[in-house]
Design a protein around this motif. Structure first.
Motif, short mmCIF file in Angstrom:
data_model
loop_
_atom_site.label_atom_id
_atom_site.label_comp_id
_atom_site.label_asym_id
_atom_site.label_seq_id
_atom_site.Cartn_x
_atom_site.Cartn_y
_atom_site.Cartn_z
N SER A 1 32.63 23.14 46.34
CA SER A 1 32.52 24.39 45.59
C SER A 1 33.47 25.43 46.17
O SER A 1 33.31 25.84 47.33
CB SER A 1 31.09 24.92 45.65
OG SER A 1 31.05 26.27 45.23
N GLN B 1 33.51 28.45 45.44
CA GLN B 1 32.71 29.65 45.68
C GLN B 1 32.12 29.65 47.08
O GLN B 1 32.05 30.68 47.75
CB GLN B 1 31.57 29.76 44.65
CG GLN B 1 31.99 30.34 43.31
CD GLN B 1 32.89 29.41 42.52
OE1 GLN B 1 32.82 28.19 42.68
NE2 GLN B 1 33.74 29.97 41.67
N ALA C 1 34.08 32.15 49.98
CA ALA C 1 33.29 33.38 49.81
C ALA C 1 33.51 34.37 50.94
O ALA C 1 33.36 35.59 50.75
CB ALA C 1 31.81 33.04 49.70
N ILE D 1 36.83 35.24 43.87
CA ILE D 1 35.71 34.51 44.49
C ILE D 1 35.11 35.31 45.64
O ILE D 1 33.89 35.44 45.76
CB ILE D 1 36.19 33.13 45.00
CG1 ILE D 1 36.53 32.21 43.82
CG2 ILE D 1 35.14 32.47 45.89
CD1 ILE D 1 37.23 30.92 44.23
N ARG E 1 36.80 26.73 36.84
CA ARG E 1 35.53 27.30 36.37
C ARG E 1 34.84 26.41 35.34
O ARG E 1 33.73 26.72 34.92
CB ARG E 1 35.77 28.70 35.81
CG ARG E 1 36.23 29.66 36.91
CD ARG E 1 36.33 31.09 36.46
NE ARG E 1 35.09 31.57 35.86
CZ ARG E 1 34.71 32.84 35.88
NH1 ARG E 1 35.46 33.75 36.49
NH2 ARG E 1 33.59 33.22 35.29
#
Length: 691
Positions: free
Chosen positions: A145, A147, A151, A183, A401
């Motif tokens: 991921s 994200q 992050a 992000i 996405r």
């Protein structure tokens, strides 16, 4: 009176401790001193210094300070480089600095194994060293991921930022950074490391992207002065260059630049035949082969390494005694990078010896050295209208996405300068029309055309904005030597086919056309060597300097050998009718009943001028008009008065909105633009013409 605070004072106590006690430094270098406070304060910046000027530490020490002071956790710093070899070279150093704080620095790029990637996912490093292509791969990954991975990002260091900004990899990087900021939910501190450039403030604005608040800094403590020792010699052939190199500077470590892989191979082989310990380094050698060469060279003393621009950047090959250049680079900036490789020790001066092997290269060296002596450095100019990169970023973001809206595209690419409302919407509409994207209500998804055109190997083609020319892998047993152009293997030959690679001769024993592999065994003689490439035009500034050199202007601070003086005198006599000593333009007879107009304007301007003449006065062109960096070939009926009238008309039409100077576009060129099929044709034509 209190003592004035220094840059060193701005660093965290733990970083200060290790600088003094672990590195044993008594003081920071000027760049490091000037950069510390603004970078600790979170400013964006461009740091300028020659090779080995301490740029890496100037960026890293303040970021480690922020990491400590602000308790950054997870992968908080990206360190991006244009070359994998440079990342490999930097990792041990950055890792040792990170360990001062109990932190980690790891590499991820195209050579990173699946096992290493899995470990990086399980244990994210605090500092990740990588390339734009690997960042793209991580963003579109179906395994991890993005994200979660990104992050915690806070800052990015772009090493050799000028190398990125000058081509489409820079636009790719800017698009990826915009997506990373979306992000992370915050602007990333952006720090660019560069050699001397002619327009550092514009480079900083490009690096920062649109809509940035706060201040940015250009930090430049001063580059390479004119106290460098620079010589120019004329030797006539690559073989003669090898003879000169073999006799000069014995017992010293010499780095020799050549500006093509073919020249590197020929020169390395010639030096080895003269019993000189020589290594080769260029992009078509295998990673292991380059690493072996660079390591052996770093540890030796009486030795030579011959390289293309791969060693122009900051890869550490130890202290050098001499830098030599066979031929000439195309920019002063490249020359400064190469010159900066020498003179690191206190008792040595920066030095460079140019060896001219062809008249074209010799003249280029003369012009380059004249510009250098005048203090000129080229501005970095990002390629205009990168519409194909916009389409690549839209597709990459869609894959990242899985499903998104038009608003998502503009939000996530808000810090990507080329994406304006009108042009971005036109590209999205075209991608929908051609089914690179498909829609379901407001949601957009990757379409069947994207799957069929770019979907192979998990959309591997989307990771890079450039297409590498096809090459065959050359193997000796299981050891990969490097890669060669397949045309070498197809070329006619009598008996055994021999090639030269890594500066050694090889006999081809078998060819696997399906897997694109060739097996070889050592040969006592070298053989064929070639790689395909596109000729690059030289700038108007350099062609103008060549003209001035031929008119009799000599560069200050450059010593010409007797052979170079004689060759330059010979060329000045030969070109006297063509350099416009008494007038600005010269028209001279040429072969096959044509005339040659010596403009000395550079390849790009000559292409534009020929395009204008084609539209305004085709009768002046003849049957086969051509252009190069120095001249335009026209009909024998062409005269200077007629050309002046035609150009005046062309300029008048430009004021009326008709861009008659837009270069003529070859349909084949349009088809070769990667991702060009995702761009409306009118925009693609404008992009190619604008470049």
């Amino acid at each position: 009176m209190t003592e004035q605070a220094t840059g060193f004072d701005a660093l965290a106590p733990s970083v200060q401790h290790h600088i003094v006690n672990t590195l044993g430094w008594s003081a920071l270098r000027p760049l490091q001193e000037e950069a510390a406070a603004p970078l600790v304060a979170g400013q964006d910046a461009i740091l300028l210094a020659p090779t080995a000027g301490g740029k890496t530490e100037a960026a890293t020490f303040p970021l480690l300070t922020r990491m400590s002071n602000e308790d950054w956790r997870g992968t908080s710093v990206l360190y991006v480089c244009p070359l994998r070899a440079l990342l490999n070279n930097l990792q041990p150093r950055l890792s040792s600095y990170a360990q001062w704080l109990g932190r980690t620095a790891e590499v991820r790029h195209g050579d990173t194994t699946a096992g290493q990637r899995k470990r990086l996912q399980a244990e994210p490093p605090d500092i990740l060293l990588t390339t734009p292509e690997s960042l793209e791969a991580m963003l579109v990954s179906t395994v991890t991921s993005p994200q979660v991975m990104f992050a915690n990002l806070r800052a990015i260091v772009v090493d050799e930022v000028h190398a990125f900004a000058g081509d489409d990899r820079g636009w790719h990087l800017q698009g990826v950074l915009s997506r990373l900021e979306a992000i992370a939910g915050r602007p990333l501190q952006r720090i660019g490391l560069s050699a001397t450039v002619g327009n550092p403030h514009e480079l900083l604005r490009w690096l920062r992207g649109p809509g940035r608040d706060g201040h940015g800094s250009v930090i430049d403590p001063g580059g390479i002065g004119k106290d460098s020792v620079v010589h120019l010699d004329w030797v006539g052939t690559v073989d003669n260059a090898a003879e000169v190199i073999s006799r000069l500077h014995r017992g010293e470590k010499r780095l020799v630049f050549a500006d093509s892989r073919r020249s590197v191979e020929s020169l390395t082989l010639s030096l080895r035949e003269r019993k000189v310990e020589t290594f080769a380094s260029h992009s078509s050698l295998s990673v292991d082969e380059r690493r072996r060469s660079e390591q052996a060279f770093a540890e030796a003393q009486d030795t030579v390494i011959v390289a293309t621009s791969t060693l122009e950047l900051g890869i550490d090959v130890g202290d050098l005694d001499r830098c030599l250049q066979v031929g000439a680079p195309r920019t002063v900036a490249s020359m400064l990078q190469r010159l900066g490789r020498t003179g690191r020790r206190a008792d040595t001066a920066r030095n460079m010896l140019f060896l001219g092997t062809t008249e074209e290269e010799f003249l280029r060296a003369c012009g380059l050295l004249l510009l250098w002596s005048e203090g000129y450095v080229e501005p970095i100019q990002p390629p205009p209208m990168p519409y194909h990169v916009i389409s690549q970023q839209i597709l990459g973001l869609t894959l990242q996405r899985r499903a998104l809206t038009r608003e998502d595209i503009h939000h996530d690419l808000a810090a990507f300068a080329p994406l304006t409302g009108t042009e971005g919407e036109a590209i999205i509409d075209h991608m929908l029309e051609q089914q690179f994207l498909v829609s379901d209500g407001e949601l957009l998804f990757a379409g069947p055309a994207a799957e069929s055109r770019y979907g192979g190997m998990h959309f591997r083609d989307v990771m890079a904005v450039f297409t590498a020319a096809p090459q065959f892998t050359v193997l000796h047993g299981r050891t990969e030597i490097g890669q060669i152009d397949p045309m070498v293997l197809r070329s006619p030959h009598d008996g055994s086919l021999t090639i030269t690679l890594a500066g050694k001769g090889w006999r081809v024993t078998s060819i696997d056309w399906n897997r694109q592999r060739a097996q070889v065994e050592p040969s006592t003689v070298g053989g064929k060597v070639r790689w395909s490439g596109v000729p690059q035009p030289i700038s108007a500034a350099l062609t103008s300097a060549i003209r001035r050199s031929l008119q009799g202007v000599d560069p200050e601070g450059v010593e010409l050998t007797r052979r170079a003086q004689e060759k330059l005198a010979e060329l000045r006599a030969e070109f006297t009718p063509f350099v416009g000593v008494n007038e600005s333009d010269v028209l001279a007879p040429h072969d096959r009943g044509r005339a040659r107009w010596w403009t000395w304007a550079g390849g790009r301007e000559n292409a534009r001028t020929l395009a204008a003449l084609t539209r305004v006065a085709p009768e002046l062109l003849g049957e086969a008009p051509t252009w190069d960096n120095y001249a335009i070939t026209l009909s024998e009926e062409a005269t200077m008065p007629a050309l002046r009238v035609a150009l005046a008309e062309a300029l008048e039409r430009v004021t009326e909105g008709d861009d008659v100077f837009a270069p003529l576009i070859d349909e084949k060129v349009l088809r070769e633009v990667k991702f060009g099929d995702m761009v409306p044709e009118r925009m693609l034509r404008a992009e190619v013409a604008g470049r």
